[in-house]
Design a protein around this motif. Structure first.
Motif: not given
Length: 121
Positions: A51-52, A102-110, A112-115
């Motif tokens: 998700r740019a 890490a980076f998906g909708p429930q990301g532990t790091v950030v 919502g970057i990945l969908a």
């Protein structure tokens, strides 16, 4: 911002983990790690998209200025090599699961970057 290196661990059959840095990571390091990981995840993981807008927001939070562009480019290149090595060592399935965690909708790091599965705008 918490260091991505400290939070991001990819465990799989090889039990590989991202090593913790010797010193706290800078905002540029954090951004380079997140950008490299998510962009490679989009290339390597079926159905995963970056998700740019979220990645841009992260870059703005890192406060990258024009004078830092050359340093950032080197950090991105270096981190991309490390990420590709992790991917090869752990295997695509385990690595992709870690990247999404890490980076998906429930990301532990950030979050919502990945969908996955949804159209990205």
């Amino acid at each position: 911002m918490v260091s991505v290196s400290l939070l991001l661990s990819f465990t799989g059959p090889a039990g590989a983990q991202v090593p913790a840095p010797a010193s706290p990571a800078s905002p540029l390091d954090n951004y380079a790690e997140a950008a490299s990981t998510t962009i490679i995840a989009e290339q390597a993981c079926p159905g995963v998209q970056v998700r740019a807008g979220q990645l841009t927001t992260l870059r703005l939070a890192a406060r990258v200025n024009a004078g830092q562009e050359v340093v950032l480019e080197e950090k991105l290149r270096s981190r991309a090599v490390q990420v590709r090595q992790q991917l090869a060592a752990v295997g695509r399935e385990a690595w992709c699961a870690g990247a999404l965690a890490a980076f998906g909708p429930q990301g532990t790091v950030v979050k919502g970057i990945l969908a996955t599965g949804a159209p990205i705008r």
